[in-house]
Motif scaffolding. Structure first.
Motif, PDB file in Angstrom:
ATOM      1  N   TYR A  65       0.786  -1.233   0.000  1.00 56.20           N
ATOM      2  CA  TYR A  65       0.000   0.000   0.000  1.00 56.20           C
ATOM      3  C   TYR A  65       0.819   1.286   0.000  1.00 56.20           C
ATOM      4  O   TYR A  65       1.848   1.394   0.651  1.00 56.20           O
ATOM      5  N   HIS A  66       0.315   2.269  -0.674  1.00 55.42           N
ATOM      6  CA  HIS A  66       1.013   3.501  -1.020  1.00 55.42           C
ATOM      7  C   HIS A  66       1.054   4.563   0.068  1.00 55.42           C
ATOM      8  O   HIS A  66       1.731   5.548  -0.086  1.00 55.42           O
ATOM      9  N   LEU A  67       0.347   4.400   1.165  1.00 59.71           N
ATOM     10  CA  LEU A  67       0.321   5.471   2.169  1.00 59.71           C
ATOM     11  C   LEU A  67       1.691   5.730   2.767  1.00 59.71           C
ATOM     12  O   LEU A  67       2.008   6.838   3.139  1.00 59.71           O
ATOM     13  N   TYR A  68       2.507   4.692   2.891  1.00 58.05           N
ATOM     14  CA  TYR A  68       3.860   4.906   3.365  1.00 58.05           C
ATOM     15  C   TYR A  68       4.741   5.119   2.144  1.00 58.05           C
ATOM     16  O   TYR A  68       5.141   4.187   1.473  1.00 58.05           O
ATOM     17  N   SER A  69       4.981   6.356   1.836  1.00 56.22           N
ATOM     18  CA  SER A  69       5.792   6.720   0.688  1.00 56.22           C
ATOM     19  C   SER A  69       6.795   7.756   1.149  1.00 56.22           C
ATOM     20  O   SER A  69       6.584   8.420   2.151  1.00 56.22           O
ATOM     21  N   TRP A  70       7.868   7.888   0.411  1.00 53.90           N
ATOM     22  CA  TRP A  70       8.871   8.855   0.828  1.00 53.90           C
ATOM     23  C   TRP A  70       9.714   9.328  -0.340  1.00 53.90           C
ATOM     24  O   TRP A  70       9.725   8.739  -1.408  1.00 53.90           O
ATOM     25  N   PHE A  71      10.406  10.402  -0.090  1.00 55.98           N
ATOM     26  CA  PHE A  71      11.352  10.981  -1.027  1.00 55.98           C
ATOM     27  C   PHE A  71      12.735  10.781  -0.433  1.00 55.98           C
ATOM     28  O   PHE A  71      12.937  10.988   0.756  1.00 55.98           O
ATOM     29  N   SER A  72      13.676  10.362  -1.238  1.00 50.36           N
ATOM     30  CA  SER A  72      15.036  10.186  -0.747  1.00 50.36           C
ATOM     31  C   SER A  72      16.019  10.798  -1.734  1.00 50.36           C
ATOM     32  O   SER A  72      15.685  11.033  -2.900  1.00 50.36           O
ATOM     33  N   TYR A  73      17.201  11.032  -1.235  1.00 50.73           N
ATOM     34  CA  TYR A  73      18.281  11.560  -2.059  1.00 50.73           C
ATOM     35  C   TYR A  73      19.593  11.249  -1.360  1.00 50.73           C
ATOM     36  O   TYR A  73      19.620  10.876  -0.193  1.00 50.73           O
ATOM     37  N   ASP A  74      20.685  11.379  -2.098  1.00 55.03           N
ATOM     38  CA  ASP A  74      21.990  11.100  -1.514  1.00 55.03           C
ATOM     39  C   ASP A  74      22.620  12.335  -0.892  1.00 55.03           C
ATOM     40  O   ASP A  74      23.217  12.251   0.168  1.00 55.03           O
ATOM     41  N   ASP A  75      22.500  13.470  -1.555  1.00 56.42           N
ATOM     42  CA  ASP A  75      23.164  14.670  -1.046  1.00 56.42           C
ATOM     43  C   ASP A  75      22.584  15.898  -1.736  1.00 56.42           C
ATOM     44  O   ASP A  75      21.854  15.793  -2.717  1.00 56.42           O
ATOM     45  N   LEU A  76      22.934  17.053  -1.197  1.00 56.80           N
ATOM     46  CA  LEU A  76      22.564  18.340  -1.786  1.00 56.80           C
ATOM     47  C   LEU A  76      23.833  19.103  -2.138  1.00 56.80           C
ATOM     48  O   LEU A  76      24.816  19.071  -1.398  1.00 56.80           O
ATOM     49  N   THR A  77      23.808  19.813  -3.252  1.00 52.55           N
ATOM     50  CA  THR A  77      24.938  20.661  -3.619  1.00 52.55           C
ATOM     51  C   THR A  77      25.039  21.832  -2.655  1.00 52.55           C
ATOM     52  O   THR A  77      26.116  22.180  -2.197  1.00 52.55           O
ATOM     53  N   HIS A  78      23.915  22.430  -2.360  1.00 53.56           N
ATOM     54  CA  HIS A  78      23.867  23.575  -1.449  1.00 53.56           C
ATOM     55  C   HIS A  78      23.193  23.120  -0.158  1.00 53.56           C
ATOM     56  O   HIS A  78      22.126  22.524  -0.195  1.00 53.56           O
ATOM     57  N   LYS A  79      23.815  23.425   0.980  1.00 53.22           N
ATOM     58  CA  LYS A  79      23.252  22.994   2.261  1.00 53.22           C
ATOM     59  C   LYS A  79      23.180  24.171   3.217  1.00 53.22           C
ATOM     60  O   LYS A  79      24.130  24.920   3.352  1.00 53.22           O
ATOM     61  N   SER A  80      22.033  24.310   3.839  1.00 53.94           N
ATOM     62  CA  SER A  80      21.860  25.268   4.924  1.00 53.94           C
ATOM     63  C   SER A  80      20.551  24.933   5.625  1.00 53.94           C
ATOM     64  O   SER A  80      19.726  24.185   5.098  1.00 53.94           O
ATOM     65  N   LYS A  81      20.379  25.490   6.781  1.00 57.31           N
ATOM     66  CA  LYS A  81      19.148  25.268   7.530  1.00 57.31           C
ATOM     67  C   LYS A  81      17.944  25.701   6.693  1.00 57.31           C
ATOM     68  O   LYS A  81      16.932  25.006   6.650  1.00 57.31           O
TER      69      LYS A  81
END
Length: 189
Positions: A65-81
């Motif tokens: 079931y699709h209710l538990y879905s997420w977005f993932s990534y390895d890293d960001l080029t630009h990082k800040s709060k």
């Protein structure tokens, strides 16, 4: 007197298997849009849980079931709060924009007919907004977007009181899939 009839059952099926997956996809797409602006590396939208059914580009569709879905990534080029605040705010803003746009289209008679479908669609759009914006932790201790945004603004960190990362990286997810597939391949031989 029947209070839950066949028409209600059909509405439930449409809501669960058509409307909710679309709303979830729209929500997860908000992460992608914001992530692309900040140089996201190896993005992935995972819909559902369990073994992989199919992967098309960055979209990974799982068996359960699709209710538990997420977005993932390895890293960001630009990082800040503030970049993290933008990324975690993006699904909330995306759902709000889509919900308001659909509502305006309905009010102005652009989307005529199927009013119960669009009413349910808008309901689920704002349902996700509500549970994304109010800071809370889920049963497994992971923070929702509202809590992540709150903690980033207040404490300057992505997660708090959670032993495992909020979002597994795309590479970690791929390793998990490979490890799940190994026993299945060995059983066939």
């Amino acid at each position: 007197m029947i209070t839950f009839g066949f028409a209600d059952f059909i509405s439930l099926v449409i809501s669960a298997f058509i409307i909710l997956p679309i709303v979830v996809f729209i929500r997860e797409s908000g992460y992608v849009i914001a992530g692309m602006l900040f140089g996201i590396k190896n993005p992935r939208i995972t819909i559902g849980t369990g073994p992989r059914l199919v992967r098309v580009g960055m979209i990974d569709i799982r068996k359960y079931y699709h209710l538990y879905s997420w977005f993932s990534y390895d890293d960001l080029t630009h990082k800040s709060k503030w970049i993290y605040v933008c990324i975690y705010s993006a699904p909330i803003l995306t759902n709000i924009v889509v919900g308001i746009t659909l509502n305006l289209l309905i009010v102005n008679d652009v989307l005529e007919g199927m009013s119960s479908f669009w009413d349910r669609f808008i309901f689920y759009i704002f349902y996700y907004v509500l549970f994304d914006v109010v800071p809370m932790r889920t049963l497994n201790g992971k923070p929702n977007n509202g809590m992540i945004i709150y903690e980033m603004i207040r404490y300057g960190k992505r997660t708090d009181f959670c032993p495992e990362p909020f979002l597994p990286s795309t590479t970690d997810t791929e390793e998990e899939i490979k490890n799940q597939d190994k026993p299945a391949k060995n059983k066939k031989n």
